[in-house]
Design a protein around this motif. Sequence first.
Motif, mmCIF file in Angstrom:
data_model
loop_
_atom_site.group_PDB
_atom_site.id
_atom_site.type_symbol
_atom_site.label_atom_id
_atom_site.label_comp_id
_atom_site.label_asym_id
_atom_site.label_seq_id
_atom_site.Cartn_x
_atom_site.Cartn_y
_atom_site.Cartn_z
ATOM 1 N N GLY A 1 1.872 4.357 -3.360
ATOM 2 C CA GLY A 1 1.008 5.220 -3.021
ATOM 3 C C GLY A 1 2.414 6.511 -4.176
ATOM 4 O O GLY A 1 1.607 7.524 -4.003
ATOM 5 N N ASN A 2 3.170 6.149 -4.722
ATOM 6 C CA ASN A 2 4.012 6.444 -5.795
ATOM 7 C C ASN A 2 4.324 5.748 -7.277
ATOM 8 O O ASN A 2 4.573 6.848 -8.227
ATOM 9 C CB ASN A 2 5.433 6.976 -5.494
ATOM 10 C CG ASN A 2 6.156 6.586 -5.283
ATOM 11 O OD1 ASN A 2 6.459 5.073 -5.339
ATOM 12 N ND2 ASN A 2 7.416 7.037 -4.037
ATOM 13 N N LYS B 1 1.007 -1.284 -0.217
ATOM 14 C CA LYS B 1 0.115 0.209 0.256
ATOM 15 C C LYS B 1 0.974 1.453 -0.008
ATOM 16 O O LYS B 1 0.955 2.016 -0.523
ATOM 17 C CB LYS B 1 -0.875 -0.137 0.989
ATOM 18 C CG LYS B 1 -2.031 0.921 1.248
ATOM 19 C CD LYS B 1 -2.860 0.696 2.510
ATOM 20 C CE LYS B 1 -3.929 1.812 2.410
ATOM 21 N NZ LYS B 1 -5.141 1.785 1.614
ATOM 22 N N SER B 2 1.636 1.541 0.484
ATOM 23 C CA SER B 2 2.699 2.414 1.324
ATOM 24 C C SER B 2 3.406 2.598 -0.113
ATOM 25 O O SER B 2 3.674 3.615 -1.041
ATOM 26 C CB SER B 2 3.975 2.177 2.356
ATOM 27 O OG SER B 2 4.465 3.265 1.555
#
Length: 105
Positions: free
Chosen positions: A29-30, A25-26
């Motif tokens: 983020g990009n 999930k982290s």
Amino acid sequence: PTVIYDEIDTGISGQAAGKIGRMLKSTAGNRQVICVTHTAQIAAFADKHLFIEKQVENGRTYTKIRELVRNERVEELARIISGDNITEAARANAEEMLDLAESAQ
């Protein structure tokens, strides 16, 4: 950029799967992350779930892909949790997993 993980859940379960879900999930983020998993703890962290199925028509194999809406996501996670015999407890567990994953930072 896109990162693709196939069968990322091989050899893990439980708490480790939850940590991997949070990391994915982290990471998403990009960048776009596409992940094939059969572990509910990982799948719950996805922003979207896609259902992929093969169908044979007139001797030809076709692959169909569609995005699942919220209630279908719950059903699919419940199926991963409990197999073909989906119980209300499995549905409640799946719902809770999605809620917790959506609120995770």
